[in-house]
Write a protein that holds these residues in place. Structure first.
Motif, PDB file in Angstrom:
ATOM      1  N   VAL A  80       0.853  -1.192   0.000  1.00 30.67           N
ATOM      2  CA  VAL A  80       0.000   0.000   0.000  1.00 30.67           C
ATOM      3  C   VAL A  80       0.897   1.253   0.000  1.00 30.67           C
ATOM      4  O   VAL A  80       1.758   1.401   0.862  1.00 30.67           O
ATOM      5  N   GLY A  81       0.734   2.101  -0.995  1.00 36.57           N
ATOM      6  CA  GLY A  81       1.461   3.368  -1.044  1.00 36.57           C
ATOM      7  C   GLY A  81       2.921   3.255  -1.460  1.00 36.57           C
ATOM      8  O   GLY A  81       3.630   4.249  -1.476  1.00 36.57           O
ATOM      9  N   ARG A  82       3.375   2.084  -1.834  1.00 39.95           N
ATOM     10  CA  ARG A  82       4.788   1.908  -2.150  1.00 39.95           C
ATOM     11  C   ARG A  82       5.230   2.814  -3.308  1.00 39.95           C
ATOM     12  O   ARG A  82       6.283   3.432  -3.270  1.00 39.95           O
ATOM     13  N   GLN A  83       4.423   2.870  -4.376  1.00 40.36           N
ATOM     14  CA  GLN A  83       4.798   3.699  -5.534  1.00 40.36           C
ATOM     15  C   GLN A  83       4.166   5.081  -5.445  1.00 40.36           C
ATOM     16  O   GLN A  83       4.113   5.807  -6.437  1.00 40.36           O
ATOM     17  N   GLY A  84       3.743   5.455  -4.248  1.00 42.42           N
ATOM     18  CA  GLY A  84       3.084   6.730  -4.028  1.00 42.42           C
ATOM     19  C   GLY A  84       1.757   6.468  -3.335  1.00 42.42           C
ATOM     20  O   GLY A  84       1.178   5.392  -3.506  1.00 42.42           O
ATOM     21  N   PRO A  85       1.252   7.452  -2.545  1.00 38.87           N
ATOM     22  CA  PRO A  85      -0.010   7.238  -1.840  1.00 38.87           C
ATOM     23  C   PRO A  85      -1.135   6.906  -2.821  1.00 38.87           C
ATOM     24  O   PRO A  85      -1.332   7.615  -3.803  1.00 38.87           O
ATOM     25  N   GLY A  86      -1.830   5.810  -2.567  1.00 41.37           N
ATOM     26  CA  GLY A  86      -2.965   5.439  -3.403  1.00 41.37           C
ATOM     27  C   GLY A  86      -2.600   4.764  -4.718  1.00 41.37           C
ATOM     28  O   GLY A  86      -3.483   4.377  -5.477  1.00 41.37           O
ATOM     29  N   ALA A  87      -1.298   4.607  -4.994  1.00 47.88           N
ATOM     30  CA  ALA A  87      -0.888   3.958  -6.253  1.00 47.88           C
ATOM     31  C   ALA A  87      -1.240   2.478  -6.217  1.00 47.88           C
ATOM     32  O   ALA A  87      -1.121   1.829  -5.188  1.00 47.88           O
ATOM     33  N   ARG A  88      -1.697   1.967  -7.365  1.00 46.95           N
ATOM     34  CA  ARG A  88      -2.068   0.549  -7.465  1.00 46.95           C
ATOM     35  C   ARG A  88      -1.034  -0.170  -8.318  1.00 46.95           C
ATOM     36  O   ARG A  88      -0.962   0.051  -9.532  1.00 46.95           O
ATOM     37  N   THR A  89      -0.253  -1.028  -7.683  1.00 56.20           N
ATOM     38  CA  THR A  89       0.891  -1.650  -8.352  1.00 56.20           C
ATOM     39  C   THR A  89       0.650  -3.129  -8.635  1.00 56.20           C
ATOM     40  O   THR A  89       0.272  -3.874  -7.732  1.00 56.20           O
ATOM     41  N   HIS A  90       0.895  -3.539  -9.874  1.00 54.29           N
ATOM     42  CA  HIS A  90       0.922  -4.962 -10.227  1.00 54.29           C
ATOM     43  C   HIS A  90       2.364  -5.323 -10.550  1.00 54.29           C
ATOM     44  O   HIS A  90       2.963  -4.744 -11.467  1.00 54.29           O
ATOM     45  N   LEU A  91       2.936  -6.271  -9.803  1.00 49.19           N
ATOM     46  CA  LEU A  91       4.304  -6.704 -10.071  1.00 49.19           C
ATOM     47  C   LEU A  91       4.311  -7.661 -11.262  1.00 49.19           C
ATOM     48  O   LEU A  91       3.394  -8.489 -11.401  1.00 49.19           O
ATOM     49  N   ALA A  92       5.342  -7.566 -12.078  1.00 49.90           N
ATOM     50  CA  ALA A  92       5.401  -8.402 -13.284  1.00 49.90           C
ATOM     51  C   ALA A  92       6.822  -8.428 -13.835  1.00 49.90           C
ATOM     52  O   ALA A  92       7.694  -7.691 -13.374  1.00 49.90           O
ATOM     53  N   SER A  93       7.042  -9.266 -14.832  1.00 50.25           N
ATOM     54  CA  SER A  93       8.337  -9.346 -15.515  1.00 50.25           C
ATOM     55  C   SER A  93       8.461  -8.207 -16.526  1.00 50.25           C
ATOM     56  O   SER A  93       7.456  -7.574 -16.884  1.00 50.25           O
ATOM     57  N   PRO A  94       9.685  -7.951 -17.023  1.00 47.57           N
ATOM     58  CA  PRO A  94       9.851  -6.911 -18.052  1.00 47.57           C
ATOM     59  C   PRO A  94       8.999  -7.170 -19.299  1.00 47.57           C
ATOM     60  O   PRO A  94       8.449  -6.228 -19.875  1.00 47.57           O
ATOM     61  N   ALA A  95       8.862  -8.434 -19.704  1.00 46.96           N
ATOM     62  CA  ALA A  95       8.066  -8.723 -20.908  1.00 46.96           C
ATOM     63  C   ALA A  95       6.592  -8.410 -20.662  1.00 46.96           C
ATOM     64  O   ALA A  95       5.917  -7.815 -21.510  1.00 46.96           O
ATOM     65  N   VAL A  96       6.085  -8.783 -19.483  1.00 46.52           N
ATOM     66  CA  VAL A  96       4.681  -8.493 -19.158  1.00 46.52           C
ATOM     67  C   VAL A  96       4.472  -6.978 -19.082  1.00 46.52           C
ATOM     68  O   VAL A  96       3.466  -6.447 -19.584  1.00 46.52           O
TER      69      VAL A  96
END
Lengths: 465, 208
Positions: free
Chosen positions: A432-448
């Protein structure tokens, strides 16, 4: 005597003194410092009237709080400029090697240190950064520490540590074409949970690991801490030795041969016993993305977002994660529209990562409305990528080509995903908030990530090949 | 370091798993503030609403638990980033003890460096404590005896590694203790230069 694991061998080789009760005084062969904690660390040493025990074993570079904007200087992000100056001045007066912005060697510590041969197999390595475990990918005893421990290393070149338990994750079979170490790492964390490795050093072994290139092993070990482990390890092999040879700080000639002979012995004995063991079938791993706010919230790219009601005691946590992420239960994750794509971080900013992303981006265009950044992990990666023309390929497709640093992974430098916007990121944390407050992050590979930039939504990159 | 002997006060239930150090303290707070200024920003993603006002639904904003010195938490508390600022921020909220089934390894170490006591107890025990402490009556954490005394007059023993317990009780400084072994460190280094010459970069070899 029972056989020893790779971790036992690395640990034993660094014990200066047994302090009893499971405690050891461990020698630290390499201490890496970055701009967040570096300046205050040097300041504390000075304030306490202490001296550096072995300045030649410490290396510093700014990465966390520097802007990645093209043409940046230290003060482009003013708060970071202060931290940069403190690190640079502290390193200079302490006699510590400092790699400044724009110079070969600057970069994310876990990218630049193995790349330069500062980190080698068999060395003990610490840094005030939990992803120091990345360096275990070449068989180093590498672990993240706090800032008090960093000051302890500066003053004594040692740390008081309790030996963790040993865990092995055997990866059988072969990764399918188009499936990467990042997918494998997320798959493992999704299967075992974000706390599975707490209190353990994790060795990744088995045919699927032996088949990985060295940079992929660094990616895999980078995510060991997201499994809760302070250490991730892959035994060094001939691939590792060839990768290390010729790097600027690596030994040369007879010294290198002596080192290689030592490194070849850094394997787990056949009769060694682990405190816990898991087996993963690598052939079952698909391109994998996260749907929630913990790296363990990972699913195959063709799967549906889980229904929190099916998560048992985790139902409430799952519902909160879905609400934060703005996702519906049972909806396919593929097709979810994205606003931002970030390719970079100590997980995935090496040359091989940029090549994988470029292969998807080549001849295509970033979807309208998507902002897509490529942030190389180091000055050396950046120059090598430019020599191959990758930067032009990215910019022609509509990606921004930026300067090396942690950038939007940790968002310590003002580079943030705006509140409520959705990002596909090759980084390692979707907190929660890792990439900024309220940011929604999906972790993925460089190709994805690259495929998401092109399609404007989460998509299996194999559909674009 | 502040010594830790006995702490008495309400134990606030924050019963969720994987509370990461990013959530405990945001990175921008660490780049812009000193270590003693972090308390107001501890757990802000949970404690405060988007407009900066307090969320009355969050446990630490509720009267019995405001300023509670003890936190009860789910497993893997303090996972994620190594930032020691997470410990400083909790201490800025006056938290002196966190009780959870497990902790992030680096966070766990950082606690002892700063006089915050992390206690590992099985999940059912933590849940039972949370139920017993729900009204906000004080709990006693006694590090001398290694025992918790709960509002219902029951006692729960806990274990803390002996070396770390001693450090907390006395507020000891590790650096001073380690430098007492400096002869052993230098002897080890001399021998290692022969054993693993390749491990010593030229810049370090040139030094006396």
């Amino acid at each position: 005597m029972a056989g020893r694991t790779l971790f036992d061998k690395l640990w034993d080789a660094h014990v200066v003194r047994d302090l009893g009760d499971g405690w050891a005084l461990l020698h630290i062969d390499r201490h890496l410092m970055h701009d967040l904690g570096g300046g205050p660390g040097f300041a504390e040493i000075a304030a306490r009237g202490l001296e550096l025990h072995d300045p030649g074993l410490t290396f510093a570079t700014p990465d966390h709080a520097v802007s990645s904007q093209p043409g940046r200087v230290a003060t482009t992000f003013p708060l970071g400029g202060r931290l940069h100056a403190a690190l640079r001045d502290g390193a200079k007066s302490a006699g510590v090697q400092f790699f400044d912005l724009g110079a070969p060697g600057q970069g994310i510590v876990h990218v630049m240190a193995p790349e330069l041969g500062i980190v080698l197999p068999g060395l003990s390595v610490v840094c005030t950064d939990s992803h120091t475990c990345t360096n275990g990918g070449i068989g180093a005893l590498a672990f993240g520490i706090g800032s008090s421990e960093s000051v302890h290393v500066l003053a004594t070149q040692t740390l008081r540590q309790q030996k963790p338990r040993r865990m092995r994750i055997r990866c059988e079979g072969t990764l399918a074409s188009g499936v990467t170490a990042k997918d494998l790492a997320l798959h493992i964390i999704g299967r075992l949970g974000a706390a599975a490795g707490v209190g353990h050093a994790v060795e990744f072994a088995g045919p699927a690991i032996e088949a990985l290139e060295v940079e992929a092993r660094l990616t895999l070990c980078n995510l060991a801490v997201e499994l809760g482990a302070r250490f991730g390890l892959v035994a060094p092999d001939e691939r590792t030795i060839a990768w290390v040879a010729g790097r600027p700080w690596a030994p040369e000639g007879a010294a290198f041969e002596a080192a290689a002979a030592y490194w070849r012995k850094l394997t787990t004995d056949p009769d060694a016993v682990f405190d816990s063991e898991e087996t993963i079938d690598a052939s079952q791993v698909a391109p994998t993305v996260t749907w929630g706010t913990s790296p363990e919230h990972a699913i195959a790219i063709d799967a549906a977002v889980p229904d929190p009601a099916t998560l048992g005691p985790r139902a409430q946590e799952g519902a909160a994660a879905l609400a934060y992420m703005g996702l519906q239960p049972n909806a396919p994750i593929a097709g979810t529209p994205v606003d931002w794509v970030f390719i970079g971080s100590c997980a995935n900013s090496r040359l091989s990562d940029l090549r994988a992303a470029a292969q998807i981006a080549r001849g295509r265009k970033v979807a309208s409305g998507v902002k897509a950044w490529v942030v190389p992990g180091s000055e050396i990666v950046k120059r090598a990528a430019e020599a191959e023309g990758l930067h032009r390929l990215f910019t022609e497709a509509g990606f921004e080509w930026r300067e090396p640093g942690c950038s939007m992974c940790v968002a310590a430098n003002g580079e943030q995903v705006p509140p409520g916007q959705r990002s596909v990121s090759t980084s390692n944390r979707n907190f929660v908030g890792r990439q900024g407050p309220g940011a929604r992050t999906h972790l993925a590979s460089p190709a994805v990530a690259a495929a998401a930039a092109i399609a404007g939504c989460i998509i299996d990159p194999r559909a674009l090949r | 370091m502040t010594p830790f002997t006995t702490v008495v006060g309400p134990a606030a239930p924050l019963m969720r798993d994987n509370v990461d150090t990013d959530v405990i303290i945001r990175i921008e707070r660490l780049t812009s503030l000193g270590r003693n200024e972090l308390g107001p920003y501890a757990l802000e993603a949970l404690r405060l609403r988007a407009d900066g006002s307090e969320d009355p639904g969050f446990v630490l904003n509720q009267p019995p638990f405001r300023g509670a010195p003890i936190l009860l938490a789910g497993s893997n508390f303090g996972c994620g980033s190594s930032r020691e600022g997470a410990v400083w921020a909790l201490m800025g909220l006056d938290v002196r003890c966190v009780i959870a089934p497990s902790f992030g390894d680096i966070f766990f170490s950082n606690c002892f460096q700063n006089g915050l006591l992390p206690i590992r107890l099985p999940a059912p025990t933590v849940e039972r404590l949370a139920a017993a402490c729900a009204g906000g009556a004080p709990v006693t954490v006694d590090l001398q005896q290694c025992v918790l005394r709960t509002p219902d007059n029951s006692t729960v023993p806990f274990t803390v590694d002996a070396l770390r317990r001693e450090g907390l009780l006395k507020g000891l400084d590790d650096i001073g203790l380690t430098l007492q072994h400096d002869d052993a460190i230098r002897t080890w280094q001399r021998e290692d230069r022969i054993r693993r010459p390749w491990a010593w970069p030229a810049a370090a070899l040139e030094r006396p």
